[in-house]
Design an enzyme around this catalytic site. Structure first.
Site, PDB file in Angstrom:
ATOM      1  N   THR A 163       0.832  -1.203   0.000  1.00  0.00           N
ATOM      2  CA  THR A 163       0.000   0.000   0.000  1.00  0.00           C
ATOM      3  C   THR A 163       0.871   1.259   0.000  1.00  0.00           C
ATOM      4  OG1 THR A 163      -1.709  -1.186   1.232  1.00  0.00           O
ATOM      5  CG2 THR A 163      -1.844   1.204   1.231  1.00  0.00           C
ATOM      6  N   GLU A 371      -3.536  -7.036   7.025  1.00  0.00           N
ATOM      7  CA  GLU A 371      -2.827  -6.912   8.312  1.00  0.00           C
ATOM      8  C   GLU A 371      -3.107  -8.089   9.241  1.00  0.00           C
ATOM      9  OE1 GLU A 371      -2.132  -3.251  10.200  1.00  0.00           O
ATOM     10  OE2 GLU A 371      -2.456  -2.044   8.414  1.00  0.00           O
TER      11      GLU A 371
END
Length: 389
Positions: A163, A371
């Site tokens: 990201t 995550e």
């Protein structure tokens, strides 16, 4: 309806921040969300405005360009943004938790001086290059290597799903790499700062994702990338421990993001249930719809209490690893369930991408994966209970 900042654990300053970001989200982010989603482009002009609000510097001290607030404040901002646009929220969450925080925590004075002013002001973004095709939760399977050659590190390998790695304002990427192996072949993992544009660093084409269309996500290839030896971030061989801390903290902000998504679905569905009339009355008068909305509210409230508990423990220096996993697990499932229920309440309109609820339906699946997957969170929680997993 229970207010989203009603907890007595929040200070007046935090409530004011939450309201300010909520108004920014409604006035600036929401009106542009569909357009940027269809263009699949990160709006750097909105990121700049977020920087002007001080959002990227929230949990950092003023001496490094931060706002001197805490992690709870960051999570409140992330939640408020995620109500209307998860892509914008994760740009902040990853930019701070995975981009800035490792440099702040483990960087030398020179590294902090070089990178933090632009990052905490939102003038630049940083990324964290951990995940590979065969390594993510299993970081010991990392194949990217870094070797010393005089006063330089030479890095070879590849990363994926990174990201903020290819935006026009990306300035640096922290890359985890194997810098040695012990006698049993176990890898020594270290973290190295790689400036954007370094020769040999190739940012691949953006992924064609199901959701999070505005969020910037790319694969990376490192082919003989050379950086100065002083670009080592933290102690050599401490990369594994350092990234675990970053992930544990990040899961709390990720949980706040998921809570915001669940809250956004609730708000949209509640509004529509009052406006949509069938057979002479608003659909919200039907017990089934009313009970669905009540369950949605219960999920939001539980998710918020979970991330707030974990964030407060972090802020006060208490163990929070298991609480972070509970928060991520609870909030991710809440976001998915609320997106499904909200889409059902909207009927055919909930299937149109221009509808915020439809975008939440697409976006929310990654909240059970990113995550640390749901299964990883269950593993962490089970271990905290003293169970083998």
């Amino acid at each position: 309806m229970i207010a989203d900042t009603s907890s007595t654990a929040l200070t007046d300053r935090q409530r004011k921040l939450s309201q300010t970001v909520r108004e920014f989200a409604d006035d600036v982010v929401a009106p542009a969300a569909y357009r940027y989603d269809t263009e699949r482009r990160l709006p750097v002009e909105i990121i700049a405005q977020m920087g002007e609000l001080g959002l990227f510097g929230l949990p950092f001290p003023t001496e490094v360009g931060g706002q001197g607030e805490d992690y709870v404040s960051l999570c409140l901002a992330v939640e408020a943004l995620a109500r209307v646009d998860q892509s914008i929220a994760v740009t902040l969450e990853a930019g701070v938790g995975l981009g800035i925080m490792p440099i702040f925590r483990h960087g030398t004075a020179a590294q902090r001086e070089q990178w933090l002013p632009d990052l905490t002001s939102g003038r630049a973004l940083a990324a964290f290059g951990l995940t590979e095709a065969g390594a993510g939760s299993d970081a010991g399977a990392t194949r990217t290597t870094a070797r010393r050659d005089g006063d330089e590190w030479v890095i070879d390998g590849s990363k994926q799903f990174i990201t903020n790695s290819g935006t026009p304002i990306t300035s640096v990427i922290t890359v985890t790499a194997v810098t040695d192996r012990d006698g049993d072949g176990r890898p020594e993992l270290s973290s190295i700062l790689v400036p954007a544009g370094t020769p040999g660093l190739t940012v691949g084409a953006p992924y064609d994702k199901v959701g999070w269309h505005t969020s910037d996500t790319h694969p990376l290839t490192l082919d003989g990338v050379r950086v100065p030896a002083d670009h080592l971030l933290g102690e050599r061989g401490r990369g594994y421990a350092n990234f675990l801390r970053a992930l544990d903290e990040g899961r709390i902000a990720f949980a706040a993001l998921a809570t915001g998504a669940a809250q956004g679905c609730l708000e949209e569905a509640l509004r529509y249930a009052g406006e949509r009339h069938v057979f002479g009355h608003a659909i919200g008068a039907n017990q089934h719809v009313a009970f669905t909305l009540a369950r949605m509210q219960a999920r939001v409230h539980a998710a918020r209490l979970c991330w707030l508990d974990a964030a407060l423990k972090l802020t006060h220096g208490k163990p929070f690893k298991a609480e972070a996993s509970v928060a991520k697990l609870t909030s991710g499932e809440a976001a998915m369930a609320n997106a499904r229920d909200a889409s059902q309440i909207f009927g055919g309109y909930g299937f149109l991408n221009e509808n915020t609820v439809a975008r939440h339906y697409r976006d929310s699946k990654i909240l059970e994966v990113g995550e640390g997957t749901t299964e990883v969170q269950l593993m962490v929680i089970a271990r905290d209970l003293g169970l083998a997993s």
